[in-house]
Design a protein around this motif. Structure first.
Motif, PDB file in Angstrom:
ATOM      1  N   GLU A 257      -0.130  -5.265   7.299  1.00 23.95           N
ATOM      2  CA  GLU A 257      -0.823  -6.014   6.058  1.00 23.95           C
ATOM      3  C   GLU A 257      -0.988  -4.653   5.185  1.00 23.95           C
ATOM      4  OE1 GLU A 257      -5.120  -8.064   5.425  1.00 23.95           O
ATOM      5  OE2 GLU A 257      -4.601  -7.149   7.443  1.00 23.95           O
ATOM      6  N   SER A 280      -3.369 -12.147   2.384  1.00 23.06           N
ATOM      7  CA  SER A 280      -4.084 -11.965   3.515  1.00 23.06           C
ATOM      8  C   SER A 280      -5.496 -12.398   3.068  1.00 23.06           C
ATOM      9  CB  SER A 280      -4.303 -10.498   4.108  1.00 23.06           C
ATOM     10  OG  SER A 280      -4.429  -9.735   3.306  1.00 23.06           O
ATOM     11  N   LYS A 328       0.485  -9.945   4.314  1.00 16.62           N
ATOM     12  CA  LYS A 328       0.899  -9.812   5.789  1.00 16.62           C
ATOM     13  C   LYS A 328       1.866 -10.491   5.932  1.00 16.62           C
ATOM     14  CE  LYS A 328      -2.637 -10.210   8.293  1.00 16.62           C
ATOM     15  NZ  LYS A 328      -3.727 -10.901   9.270  1.00 16.62           N
TER      16      LYS A 328
END
Length: 408
Positions: A257, A280, A328
């Motif tokens: 991420e 994300s 991500k």
């Protein structure tokens, strides 16, 4: 050529011929989520968003507006998009002077042997690198892009955004201009509904001050052969030495991420395989803007982007994402590919976020013999591999704290 080679799928003969295109005034987002996203079969040299100050100090808003008009003429709230772009740019321009002073302080703190000339040259660049998280990736840039005929055809037929469709058509037209007899390769049906490369972001989930990497699997250790330091630098022999071939059949798998800015850095490693990214919902705030107290500004930029992108096509939504928006995705790389990536990204000349991403993975692999070779030249040989770009670290303290926390 058509019936006995192309239509039968015997395309290796087409892969001896490469074309290099100079592409000007393309949005950074259409490179990260376009040219560099899924296709590993290319070479590229892109104008640096880390070091080219005029991109943000002297922005060309007319070009940005023309870009939107050209590829997304159907949008009705263009002014809202432009106001959002102006918001991020204003935060950058209002804080770049203070950010540069902070960068100078942090360089002196973390790199005691850095010369005054080094500080003078690099503090503005590091400040720009970290403060750009507020700026949308629609800003225009340029690159040289090299690929062969079959790779161009693959990109041409899978193009998923209005920008990529026009760009690959222009590339194809230049090839056909040189070799008209290859015109049969590039025959695309008109498309109006483009699949999303990354999709929309639906909610804001907070600000992160470190990227995240999770080790999923570390492969079959019994297949690992430890390369020598001279196998890595200055010429990388990892994928060429027969004695290291077993390192290509076992993989290290992770989930990362990281910011869109660092995703662009991550894509430079084309021997690493990546899954499709998704936003994300988080915003990455590097140490310099964090030290200036810009958390509220980060939230404002992100939430404004969320509102604006709900009313526009997905392909424009991710092209106006702020550099700091986090994505991500899954990664996997052979031992050789992972060693190459980590040895480059653990250097102090690598940007702060990707350094910490790599540092965290190295810590998670601490019981694996691969960590013996996962290091830059200065650690492996006690000699800086960057030459005149020496970072200014205290080399005598390398053994005491080889991979410390960094603010720059």
């Amino acid at each position: 050529i058509k019936d006995r080679l192309w239509n039968t799928g015997h395309h290796t003969t087409f892969q001896h011929t490469f074309f290099t295109f100079l592409i000007e005034d393309i949005a950074i987002g259409d490179i990260t989520f376009g040219l560099h996203l899924a296709n590993p079969f290319y070479n590229t040299s892109q104008r640096s968003g880390r070091f080219c100050a005029k991109m943000f100090v002297e922005p060309d808003f007319i070009k940005i507006e023309e870009y939107i008009d050209r590829y997304w003429p159907e949008i009705k709230n263009k002014q809202a998009v432009l106001d959002y772009i102006g918001l991020g740019l204003n935060i950058y321009q209002s804080n770049i002077k203070d950010a540069t002073k902070k960068a100078e302080e942090f360089i002196k703190e973390e790199r005691p042997n850095a010369s005054e000339k080094y500080i003078e040259q690099n503090a503005p660049k590091i400040a720009q690198e970290q403060l750009r998280v507020f700026i949308p990736v629609i800003f225009p840039t340029a690159l040289e892009y090299t690929l062969n005929i079959s790779s161009l055809a693959g990109l041409y037929y899978s193009a998923w955004s209005p920008t990529l469709i026009e760009l690959t058509q222009k590339m194809a037209d230049l090839v056909i201009e040189k070799w008209p007899e290859l015109g049969f390769i590039f025959k695309r049906q008109a498309e109006t509904d483009f699949p999303a490369a990354v999709g929309r972001c639906s909610e804001f989930l907070g600000v992160l001050k470190k990227p995240v990497v999770k080790l999923k699997s570390s492969g079959n250790v019994s297949l690992f052969s430890i390369p020598k330091p001279e196998d890595l630098h200055p010429t990388d022999l990892l994928h060429f030495s027969p004695s290291l071939m077993n390192n290509n059949v076992s993989e290290i798998k992770t989930e990362v991420e990281l910011s869109v800015a660092t995703m662009g850095q991550d894509q430079r490693h084309r021997t690493i395989k990546r899954g499709q990214p998704g936003f994300s919902g988080k915003f990455y705030l590097p140490p310099i803007p964090d030290s200036l107290g810009l958390t509220n500004e980060a939230e404002k930029v992100f939430n404004t982007w969320l509102l604006v992108q709900k009313e526009i096509p997905e392909s424009l939504g991710y092209v106006i994402a702020p550099y700091g928006a986090m994505v991500k995705y899954q990664k996997s790389g052979s031992y050789n590919a992972t060693i190459h990536e980590l040895s480059k990204r653990l250097c102090f000349c690598a940007q702060e976020e990707i350094y910490h991403l790599t540092r965290s993975l190295r810590e998670q692999l601490k019981d694996h013999p691969i960590v013996q070779i996962m290091a830059p030249s200065c650690v492996l040989t006690q000699k800086c591999g960057e030459g005149v770009r020496y970072c200014g670290r205290d080399m005598k303290k390398l053994k005491e704290n080889t991979f410390p926390e960094r603010k720059i």
